[in-house]
Design a protein around this motif. Structure first.
Motif, PDB file in Angstrom:
ATOM      1  N   GLU A 148     -11.128 -25.108 -17.177  1.00 50.22           N
ATOM      2  CA  GLU A 148     -10.460 -26.402 -17.017  1.00 50.22           C
ATOM      3  C   GLU A 148      -8.939 -26.301 -16.963  1.00 50.22           C
ATOM      4  N   SER A 149      -8.363 -25.175 -17.402  1.00 49.52           N
ATOM      5  CA  SER A 149      -6.914 -25.029 -17.379  1.00 49.52           C
ATOM      6  C   SER A 149      -6.405 -24.336 -16.124  1.00 49.52           C
ATOM      7  N   ASP A 150      -7.294 -23.981 -15.219  1.00 50.36           N
ATOM      8  CA  ASP A 150      -6.869 -23.324 -13.984  1.00 50.36           C
ATOM      9  C   ASP A 150      -6.152 -24.335 -13.090  1.00 50.36           C
ATOM     10  N   MET A 151      -4.932 -24.002 -12.695  1.00 61.42           N
ATOM     11  CA  MET A 151      -4.105 -24.956 -11.951  1.00 61.42           C
ATOM     12  C   MET A 151      -4.717 -25.325 -10.604  1.00 61.42           C
ATOM     13  N   GLN A 154      -7.488 -27.768 -11.194  1.00 62.79           N
ATOM     14  CA  GLN A 154      -6.930 -29.063 -11.585  1.00 62.79           C
ATOM     15  C   GLN A 154      -6.343 -29.801 -10.381  1.00 62.79           C
ATOM     16  N   MET A 177      -1.960 -31.301 -17.376  1.00 65.74           N
ATOM     17  CA  MET A 177      -1.642 -29.965 -16.871  1.00 65.74           C
ATOM     18  C   MET A 177      -0.466 -29.361 -17.632  1.00 65.74           C
ATOM     19  N   LEU A 178      -0.616 -28.126 -18.086  1.00 65.90           N
ATOM     20  CA  LEU A 178       0.468 -27.430 -18.769  1.00 65.90           C
ATOM     21  C   LEU A 178       1.497 -26.919 -17.773  1.00 65.90           C
TER      22      LEU A 178
END
Length: 453
Positions: A148-151, A154, A177-178
């Motif tokens: 879920e954190s893959d840009m 996202q 998004m980080l």
């Protein structure tokens, strides 16, 4: 023809490298099949480098064949994740994106784990299908597998949710998004624009750390879609002053704005911009030019652009633009001549075109002529087209004609609908056959409501 037989005397390593080079230069399915035949003859058909390149070309190239690719894929004893991703990606770009989901399900059943490259193609398929529930299911699977954190995933999720009208969840993904890149900002901007919220779209645009042609084009298109045509042109002017060079997508939007405003001189300036900047002229941009000139009343210029397109490249949209433009400006004879030419070329008119001809001046048939056409259509029972007939200047003294027309509508309610429009000058409406709504009649023929039966 490829001289593949010249490879046979070469040493094995040289053969492999030469075949890889030829595969990289492949330009058609015919060439691919020739190379594949030699690869099979040399006993290399299961080697990973060749399998991957053959699948990639057939699944992903514009000249490929995704169904052929899947057939080859099905013959692999143990396809790798990369091979599964290639097929899923190919189907996500195809006319039937549903099949990418089917292949994904088979992948899971085969015990092959998806990776971070699998999911963007599944999300894209959901977006193209406009299936929110499917997109949510894919999103849930992303979270289950820890990606879920893959840009890139996202970014695709933002686009999918916005395409499906769920701008709230698109924004939730964006805000969570980080790390964001330009694609992330463009996806959010385009999402607000597509959902009709140009204020939020402009807000994102102003906050962007950098902008490219996609950013400017999305904002311009948002204003056009929202009916704010002057603002769209204003943004384009700012883009010309401080932004990147426009592309074909940008120009389609600003030409649409000019067309709706009837702004001929700005439209001509847009056309000159295209020429001066050496932009490509894909069919959609040529259609926009024809539509702009036609709606602005510059019929000669519209025809000039239209005649510059090879007939083999035309589609129903560009014919609609030129024929509708002619009809709208009262050039019914010329529009009918082009309609005949269109059919000779092999393109079938659609409902939009028939309506445009009616709105312009009907189909230049007197009422009796239109009645004859109606009877001819009835004699062709396999044609299930619903025909709406519109007659202008038909007075209630025309008893016999009115009885005949009413009889058609009564006896064939699934095929005919009759409207009468009175008190209009003869040069504006005569009679016609085509598709038209009562609302359109009322819009374009401002007769008293009591005169529309």
């Amino acid at each position: 023809m490829l001289q593949l037989s010249l490879l046979l005397p070469c040493k094995s390593a040289n053969v492999n490298q030469t075949l890889i080079t030829i595969l990289d230069q492949c330009k058609s399915m015919l060439e691919l099949k020739q190379i594949q035949a030699l690869i099979t003859t040399l006993g290399l058909s299961q080697d990973d480098p060749f399998v991957s390149k053959i699948l990639s070309f057939s699944a992903l190239s514009e000249r490929g064949d995704i169904n052929y690719s899947y057939k080859l894929f099905s013959q692999l004893p143990n396809p790798k994740t990369f091979n599964w991703n290639t097929i899923i990606r190919g189907y996500s770009n195809s006319k039937n994106p549903n099949l990418s989901i089917s292949v994904f399900v088979k992948m899971l059943r085969a015990g092959v784990s998806p990776d971070y490259l699998t999911y963007p193609f599944l999300v894209k398929a959901s977006s193209r299908l406009l299936k929110w529930e499917l997109g949510v299911a894919v999103h849930a699977h992303v979270m289950k597998t820890g990606f879920e954190s893959d840009m890139f995933i996202q970014n695709s999720l933002i686009h999918m949710y916005a395409s499906c009208g769920d701008i709230v969840y698109a924004r939730k993904v964006f805000d969570g998004m980080l790390i964001r890149n330009l694609v992330s900002w463009n996806a959010m901007l385009d999402g607000h624009a597509k959902c009709g919220d140009v204020i939020s779209a402009r807000g994102v645009f102003e906050l962007m750390p950098e902008r490219d042609v996609v950013s400017w084009s999305s904002l311009i298109d948002g204003y056009v879609k929202n009916g704010e045509y002057r603002e769209a042109i204003s943004v384009f002017e700012k883009m010309c002053g401080s932004g990147p060079k426009a592309n074909e997508v940008t120009m389609v939007s600003v030409l649409c704005a000019c067309a709706h405003l009837g702004a001929l001189e700005p439209g001509r300036m847009m056309h000159q911009y295209i020429i001066d900047n050496g932009l490509r002229l894909p069919l959609v941009l040529q259609t926009s030019l024809v539509d702009m000139y036609a709606k602005c009343g510059a019929i000669a210029e519209a025809l000039n652009v239209f005649r510059g397109v090879r007939m083999s490249r035309t589609d129903v949209l560009i014919w609609n633009a030129i024929i509708g433009g002619l009809a709208t400006h009262g050039l019914v004879k010329e529009s009918l001549e082009l309609l005949t030419e269109m059919q000779i070329v092999g393109i079938t008119p659609d409902e939009t075109l028939d309506t445009q001809i009616l709105v312009g001046a009907a189909v230049a048939l007197v009422a009796i002529g239109a009645g004859a056409v109606a009877r001819a259509i009835l004699e062709n029972p396999e044609d299930k087209t619903k025909v709406h007939l519109i007659y202008a200047n038909v007075t209630y003294e025309d008893i016999l004609l009115k009885q005949e027309l009413d009889g058609l509508a009564t006896n064939y309610p699934d095929r005919f609908k009759i409207y009468y429009v009175l008190n209009q000058p003869p040069e504006v409406w005569h009679g016609g056959v085509g598709f038209v709504s009562k609302e359109m009649i009322q819009t374009h023929c401002p007769a008293p409501a009591s005169d529309i039966q």
